[in-house]
Design a protein around this motif. Structure first.
Motif, PDB file in Angstrom:
ATOM      1  N   GLN A  39       0.845  -1.202   0.000  1.00  0.00           N
ATOM      2  CA  GLN A  39       0.000   0.000   0.000  1.00  0.00           C
ATOM      3  C   GLN A  39       0.877   1.246   0.000  1.00  0.00           C
ATOM      4  O   GLN A  39       1.459   1.605   1.021  1.00  0.00           O
ATOM      5  CB  GLN A  39      -0.937  -0.010   1.213  1.00  0.00           C
ATOM      6  N   GLN A  40       0.949   1.926  -1.128  1.00  0.00           N
ATOM      7  CA  GLN A  40       1.906   3.013  -1.311  1.00  0.00           C
ATOM      8  C   GLN A  40       1.683   4.169  -0.352  1.00  0.00           C
ATOM      9  O   GLN A  40       2.633   4.676   0.249  1.00  0.00           O
ATOM     10  CB  GLN A  40       1.844   3.527  -2.752  1.00  0.00           C
ATOM     11  N   ASP A  41       0.450   4.630  -0.176  1.00  0.00           N
ATOM     12  CA  ASP A  41       0.219   5.797   0.679  1.00  0.00           C
ATOM     13  C   ASP A  41       0.571   5.500   2.127  1.00  0.00           C
ATOM     14  O   ASP A  41       1.206   6.320   2.808  1.00  0.00           O
ATOM     15  CB  ASP A  41      -1.222   6.294   0.558  1.00  0.00           C
ATOM     16  N   ALA A  42       0.192   4.319   2.608  1.00  0.00           N
ATOM     17  CA  ALA A  42       0.541   3.934   3.974  1.00  0.00           C
ATOM     18  C   ALA A  42       2.047   3.771   4.128  1.00  0.00           C
ATOM     19  O   ALA A  42       2.623   4.131   5.167  1.00  0.00           O
ATOM     20  CB  ALA A  42      -0.176   2.638   4.355  1.00  0.00           C
ATOM     21  N   ALA A  48       8.139   8.019   6.376  1.00  0.00           N
ATOM     22  CA  ALA A  48       8.414   9.370   6.880  1.00  0.00           C
ATOM     23  C   ALA A  48       8.524   9.362   8.396  1.00  0.00           C
ATOM     24  O   ALA A  48       9.397  10.036   8.975  1.00  0.00           O
ATOM     25  CB  ALA A  48       7.311  10.326   6.428  1.00  0.00           C
ATOM     26  N   GLU A  49       7.674   8.577   9.046  1.00  0.00           N
ATOM     27  CA  GLU A  49       7.738   8.495  10.511  1.00  0.00           C
ATOM     28  C   GLU A  49       9.061   7.892  10.972  1.00  0.00           C
ATOM     29  O   GLU A  49       9.700   8.403  11.912  1.00  0.00           O
ATOM     30  CB  GLU A  49       6.584   7.642  11.044  1.00  0.00           C
ATOM     31  N   ALA A  55      16.384   7.198  11.606  1.00  0.00           N
ATOM     32  CA  ALA A  55      16.902   6.029  10.891  1.00  0.00           C
ATOM     33  C   ALA A  55      17.060   6.324   9.404  1.00  0.00           C
ATOM     34  O   ALA A  55      16.335   7.139   8.831  1.00  0.00           O
ATOM     35  CB  ALA A  55      15.957   4.849  11.072  1.00  0.00           C
ATOM     36  N   LYS A  56      18.003   5.630   8.787  1.00  0.00           N
ATOM     37  CA  LYS A  56      18.087   5.623   7.327  1.00  0.00           C
ATOM     38  C   LYS A  56      17.049   4.621   6.824  1.00  0.00           C
ATOM     39  O   LYS A  56      17.017   3.475   7.276  1.00  0.00           O
ATOM     40  CB  LYS A  56      19.482   5.217   6.876  1.00  0.00           C
ATOM     41  N   VAL A  57      16.206   5.072   5.888  1.00  0.00           N
ATOM     42  CA  VAL A  57      15.070   4.261   5.459  1.00  0.00           C
ATOM     43  C   VAL A  57      15.071   4.097   3.943  1.00  0.00           C
ATOM     44  O   VAL A  57      15.283   5.058   3.203  1.00  0.00           O
ATOM     45  CB  VAL A  57      13.735   4.899   5.904  1.00  0.00           C
ATOM     46  N   LEU A  58      14.805   2.876   3.501  1.00  0.00           N
ATOM     47  CA  LEU A  58      14.572   2.603   2.093  1.00  0.00           C
ATOM     48  C   LEU A  58      13.143   2.071   1.966  1.00  0.00           C
ATOM     49  O   LEU A  58      12.875   0.923   2.317  1.00  0.00           O
ATOM     50  CB  LEU A  58      15.555   1.566   1.552  1.00  0.00           C
ATOM     51  N   PRO A  59      12.194   2.893   1.498  1.00  0.00           N
ATOM     52  CA  PRO A  59      10.838   2.384   1.268  1.00  0.00           C
ATOM     53  C   PRO A  59      10.777   1.659  -0.070  1.00  0.00           C
ATOM     54  O   PRO A  59      11.436   2.064  -1.035  1.00  0.00           O
ATOM     55  CB  PRO A  59       9.982   3.657   1.253  1.00  0.00           C
ATOM     56  N   PHE A  60       9.998   0.596  -0.124  1.00  0.00           N
ATOM     57  CA  PHE A  60       9.953  -0.221  -1.343  1.00  0.00           C
ATOM     58  C   PHE A  60       8.545  -0.786  -1.483  1.00  0.00           C
ATOM     59  O   PHE A  60       8.113  -1.608  -0.681  1.00  0.00           O
ATOM     60  CB  PHE A  60      10.979  -1.345  -1.283  1.00  0.00           C
ATOM     61  N   ARG A  61       7.843  -0.340  -2.500  1.00  0.00           N
ATOM     62  CA  ARG A  61       6.487  -0.823  -2.732  1.00  0.00           C
ATOM     63  C   ARG A  61       6.557  -2.142  -3.495  1.00  0.00           C
ATOM     64  O   ARG A  61       7.226  -2.235  -4.529  1.00  0.00           O
ATOM     65  CB  ARG A  61       5.697   0.224  -3.521  1.00  0.00           C
ATOM     66  N   LEU A  62       5.916  -3.183  -2.983  1.00  0.00           N
ATOM     67  CA  LEU A  62       5.925  -4.476  -3.664  1.00  0.00           C
ATOM     68  C   LEU A  62       4.747  -5.318  -3.249  1.00  0.00           C
ATOM     69  O   LEU A  62       4.112  -5.075  -2.213  1.00  0.00           O
ATOM     70  CB  LEU A  62       7.222  -5.243  -3.394  1.00  0.00           C
TER      71      LEU A  62
END
Length: 303
Positions: A39-42, A48-49, A55-62
């Motif tokens: 879920q991309q928006d979530a 962002a939180e 923390a260093k964050v890598l978001p990945f939609r899959l």
């Protein structure tokens, strides 16, 4: 795992529930966090939180049911942070109803996410972790797979869900044994939560359109949805408490992780049925009124 500081965690189902809570704890421990979700928006909001926690964050939609997408997650993780140290194969969906009423598309969706999502995560990340262990005697890795108490019991009217969660327990136990054949530096655990408010009862909100049948839900499926929503939302153990149990298990090399250890009495009775060759015990013997209500609902005239 002795320390978490500076290490990398990969979490599927990271935008809510156990995934998000483990992400919060991982960030607090100084880990890099790879957050994967369908879920991309979530996902954007959750990432962002966690960045806001430092923390260093890598978001990945899959979609974890898609092998190529999990493989892409592995490649992106290695490129961004190197081989991860903690992999939490956590994404899952809930689905119920009488087992013969599941359509082919229902089976493909539930098996694809709950079982193959874990299998893809194990297939993609385990070789990377074993190779890292072979090349670095200081490397420590840990894989956690989310199953359920439904992987140790067989509640009626929850067919496909039960099947996939039993399979995840079996996969995880086998993974544990296989890892111990080849390395002392990579370990694993299986998480078997009971009813915890995580939002899993709303899994249908993320069901891909191409997996829908177009048919109306059957009466048994509507009953399962209502019972699941009531049980999950009324749970007293929080997702945050379960996430802490996950992190403790990784630290302590604990395999089985239970949110409700008091439910193990039912597991023991089931295993006694198996060993003694007894017919399966009535799952509602402690609360017969629930069984009576379920039978009444499912035997009522339809239409």
């Amino acid at each position: 795992m002795k320390t978490f500081q500076g290490k990398t965690a990969v979490l599927t189902g990271a935008a809510s529930g156990f995934g998000l809570e483990v992400a919060r704890l991982a960030a607090a421990q100084g880990m890099n966090v790879v957050m994967a979700d369908v879920q991309q928006d979530a996902l954007d909001k959750a990432a962002a939180e966690i960045r806001g926690l430092g923390a260093k964050v890598l978001p990945f939609r899959l979609d974890v049911s898609k092998a190529a997408e999990v493989e892409a997650l592995g490649a992106a993780t290695v490129q961004e942070f190197g081989v991860p140290h903690l992999v939490f194969n956590n994404a899952g969906v809930a689905f119920g109803g009488l087992i013969w009423e599941h359509s082919l598309k229902d089976w493909e969706w539930v098996v694809g996410v709950n079982l193959m999502g874990v299998a893809h995560g194990v297939r993609v990340f385990t070789p990377l972790m074993i190779e890292a262990a072979r090349s670095n005697p200081e490397y420590e890795g840990h894989i956690v797979n989310t199953a359920s108490m439904a992987g140790l019991l067989n509640s009626p009217n929850m067919g496909a869900y039960n099947v996939t969660k039993h399979a995840v327990v079996s996969l995880s136990e086998t993974l544990y044994q296989d890892l111990h054949l080849v390395t002392d530096q990579v370990d694993c655990s299986v998480l078997c939560p009971y009813f915890v408010p995580t939002g899993i009862h709303e899994s249908h909100r993320n069901r891909p359109k191409d997996s829908l049948t177009g048919a109306k839900p059957t009466a048994s499926q509507l009953v399962a949805q209502a019972m699941s929503a009531k049980a999950v939302t009324s749970g007293k153990v929080t997702a945050q408490e379960v996430a802490q149990k996950v992190m403790n298990a990784v630290r302590d090399h604990q395999f089985y992780i239970y949110s409700h250890p008091q439910a193990l009495g039912m597991v023991q009775k089931r295993l006694e049925d198996v060993v003694m060759g007894r017919n399966p015990t009535d799952p509602f013997e402690a609360k017969p009124e629930i069984g009576a209500d379920l039978r009444k609902a499912l035997r009522a005239p339809q239409g």
